[in-house]
Write a protein that holds these residues in place. Structure first.
Motif: not given
Ligand SMILES: [Zn+2]
Length: 370
Positions: A43-45, A85-87, A259-261, A263-265, A302-306, A332-334
């Motif tokens: 689950g990205d982010g 980051d996701s990469a 899911i990441d998007g 968080g970013h928004k 991969d990481h948490e976002t937001g 961003g990410h945390t």
């Protein structure tokens, strides 16, 4: 002839040593691995607050994730930043190596590192990926490509021709068909034996064994834009194809990419919509594991976002009718730990605090992937 009891014992001992090691209750070291099929879901982010927000939104109706038999936590930092980051985190999850932010399947010296998907292929397993963003985006890219920057999406697309992945589904048509070098990689993949399709209906009616589905120029639509049940349906189809493709089992990566998007928004509605969709795919994978012993499902982020939190007090967001409060601390990410949910064969090995790089190493060990 009279046997000397000591010589008989000696003969038995020698037979034991040179036999398959079954004497005196010893384990047979040649036993088949416990894990045959691996379903790795990202689950990205997707941090713990994203999951909690989703369960609260559903008035605590359990998610499929709550069926997980063992829970762990993963540390996500990259080689050059506390916040990945996701990469870099994708590369960690795909190769077991920490690298710099932006790196795709390469180490800190920019040397290619074999991924679990490539190793699974080399070990005779079928392989696949199902995502909701472009198949050339950072997370899927790290399982199949080796380039120094995630921005090199046309080069990443070329790696789909360099491997023998059985199934891939997501967006990304522009990186295959509208390229600066004018190559049409979809045509080249068809020449290699793939069927390339562009609609969900064509995925669902597919009956061969090598499938590429490119359903959008880049990212697929969000859930709020009508993506529907693509992710759970495509996951189910990929499992059907992969199961038929190899007696030796398979490796499938599934990403809830958007899911990441959310968080970013700082968009709590998007976080929840996309998490519910990803959770449906998790349910499909857990159901498959129930019916197919020897299947391991590992779900993580991969990481948490937001920097999402769910405080009392003045809300950043209040969903209509629900009165749920959300607060984001960043766009961003945390660097917070992310949850690991494990189900099926070997799941107990993930009930710990792990480096993200440990996750592919444990999966490879359990499935005897070399
Ligand atoms: Zn992100």
């Amino acid at each position: 002839m009279k046997h000397n009891k000591y010589s008989m014992l000696a003969v038995m001992l020698v037979v034991c040593i040179f036999s398959t090691g079954r004497c005196y209750g010893q384990e047979n070291t040649e036993k088949t691995p416990e894990v045959k099929n691996i379903i790795f879901m990202i689950g990205d982010g997707m941090g713990l607050a994203h999951v909690a927000a989703t369960t609260i939104y559903r008035n605590y109706e359990p998610l499929h994730l709550e069926r997980a038999q063992y829970i762990g936590l993963a540390k996500t930092y990259s080689s050059n930043n506390r916040v990945t980051d996701s990469a870099a985190s994708g590369t960690a999850l795909a190769t077991g190596v920490k690298t710099y932010n932006g790196a795709v399947g390469v180490d800190t010296a920019k040397h290619a590192v074999r991924t679990i998907l490539e190793k699974a292929e080399d070990n005779g397993k079928a392989t696949g990926m199902v995502v909701t963003y472009s198949v050339t985006n950072a997370t899927p890219a790290t399982f199949i490509a080796h380039v120094e920057s995630r921005k090199m999406e046309e080069e990443i697309a070329e790696y789909y021709l360099k491997t023998d992945i059985d199934v891939f589904m997501g967006g990304g048509t522009q990186f295959f068909k509208e390229r600066s070098d004018k190559r049409d990689l979809a045509d080249e993949l068809e020449a290699k034996g793939y069927q390339i399709v562009y609609t969900l209906d064509d995925i669902l009616s597919f009956s061969g064994n090598r499938l590429g589905a490119l359903l959008a120029p880049n990212a697929m639509p969000k859930m709020s834009e009508g993506r529907g049940d693509y992710l759970p349906l495509a996951t189910d189809k990929a499992l059907e194809i992969l199961k038929n493709n190899s007696q030796k089992g398979f490796f499938l990566m599934v990403e809830g990419s958007m899911i990441d998007g959310g968080g970013h928004k700082n968009d709590a509605v998007m976080v929840i919509d996309e998490t519910i969709d990803f959770d449906k795919a998790v349910g499909v994978a857990f159901d498959f594991a129930d019916k197919n012993p020897g299947t391991l499902v590992v779900v993580t982020a991969d990481h948490e976002t937001g920097g999402l939190s769910l405080p009392s007090g003045k809300p950043d967001f209040t969903l209509p009718d629900q009165g749920i409060k959300y607060a984001f601390s960043t766009g961003g990410h945390t660097g917070i730990f992310v949850p690991i949910y494990a189900y099926g064969a070997g799941a107990e090995n993930f009930s710990r605090i792990l480096e993200n790089t440990d996750i592919p190493k444990i999966m490879e060990q359990l499935a005897d992937i070399k």
